[in-house]
Enzyme design. Structure first.
Site, PDB file in Angstrom:
ATOM      1  N   SER A  77       0.810  -1.218   0.000  1.00  0.00           N
ATOM      2  CA  SER A  77       0.000   0.000   0.000  1.00  0.00           C
ATOM      3  C   SER A  77       0.844   1.270   0.000  1.00  0.00           C
ATOM      4  O   SER A  77       0.542   2.231  -0.707  1.00  0.00           O
ATOM      5  CB  SER A  77      -0.944   0.007   1.203  1.00  0.00           C
TER       6      SER A  77
ATOM      7  N   HIS B  77       1.028   4.716   4.301  1.00  0.00           N
ATOM      8  CA  HIS B  77       0.281   5.339   3.211  1.00  0.00           C
ATOM      9  C   HIS B  77       0.687   6.799   3.029  1.00  0.00           C
ATOM     10  O   HIS B  77       0.964   7.251   1.922  1.00  0.00           O
ATOM     11  CB  HIS B  77      -1.224   5.260   3.491  1.00  0.00           C
TER      12      HIS B  77
END
Length: 287
Positions: free
Chosen positions: A208, A265
């Site tokens: 991610s 992230h």
């Protein structure tokens, strides 16, 4: 920015198929009549070279979009062709699948402890983590990158794999295999480090952070130096940013989907925007 003549063709030659293909690829251009010739103009010399190469291979248009923008799906394009055109993207996804399955989604501690950012040992019901500097002093530098290959459930693996396939192919086409490899490792390093330092946990994983890095890179690069390969499908950027905000809000944790690596992230996105700014500025200067 001055426009460049990419092609000069006789007036009687039919360029409609080739021009239609350029429109499908979102290549900025215009055609005019100059001194008894058709002249196809584009914004810069780099794009002009690409257009000339396309015309040599596909003077009538048609299937060239497969070669120009590997990020765009095509119903009739075979899987083998896609893999051939994006070997590094496919290799990263294969490694991710192998590592995740060998680790049994993190449950096989005999394998997983070699992949995590910080080494650990399980004794009874407790996991004891080794100080991260001790692992680095022991030469285990791969831990700075390896967590990006570890996924803890099928949904996590499928979603990250889909987006890496979407974004990785674009960058591999535009920047080459080494370019994609360098960005993947850089974003993996920075996002893993951010997650460890901000959350303090050594057990996390997933692509991610890398994906948000690739997204930020394409986004900012495209703003500064537009290129057909980085034209993302409508709504992708907005959707990914909204998902980031939802994760930061804690709503995903409350719904029982597990902990989200928010620091990875955010760290990946910031790193991607920074490298996109640098790469886009250099590409713009060259043009």
């Amino acid at each position: 920015m001055s426009i460049v003549a990419a092609l000069r063709r006789p007036l009687g030659e039919d360029l409609s198929g080739f021009v239609r293909m350029l429109r499908q690829l979102d290549v900025p251009h215009r055609v005019s009549e100059e001194a008894g010739e058709q002249v196809l103009w584009v914004p810069d010399e780099q794009l002009a070279e690409e257009v000339r190469g396309l015309f040599q291979r596909y003077p009538q248009g048609g299937e060239a979009q497969v070669q120009v923008d590997p990020g765009r799906p095509s119903a009739w394009r075979g899987v083998a062709t896609q893999l051939r055109d994006s070997p590094l993207t496919a290799l990263v996804l294969l490694l991710t699948l192998v590592v995740t399955l060998l680790s049994q989604f993190g449950d096989n501690h005999a394998v997983t402890h070699w992949i995590t950012f910080v080494d650990y040992q399980v004794h009874g019901e407790y996991a004891y983590f080794v100080p991260w500097l001790d692992s680095l002093k022991a030469g285990e530098w791969w831990r700075l990158f390896s967590p990006m290959l570890l996924h803890l459930n099928w949904l996590h693996l499928a979603m990250n794999g889909m987006w890496y396939w979407e974004l990785g192919r674009r960058i591999e086409y535009r920047q080459g295999r080494l370019g994609l490899l360098g960005l993947t490792l850089l974003f993996g390093l920075l996002s893993n480090s951010a997650q460890f330092w901000f959350e303090g946990s050594g057990r996390f994983g997933g692509l991610s952070g890398v994906l948000y890095g690739l997204l930020g890179y394409c986004w900012i690069f495209q703003l500064l130096a537009p290129t057909p390969a980085y034209v993302l499908p409508r709504g992708v950027l907005v959707m990914m940013l909204i998902w980031l905000l939802v994760c930061l809000s804690g709503a995903v944790d409350l719904l029982g989907f597990g902990a989200i690596a928010n620091a990875a992230h955010v760290g990946g996105l910031l790193a991607g925007c920074a490298t996109g700014l640098l790469g886009g500025a250099l590409a713009r200067a060259r043009r």
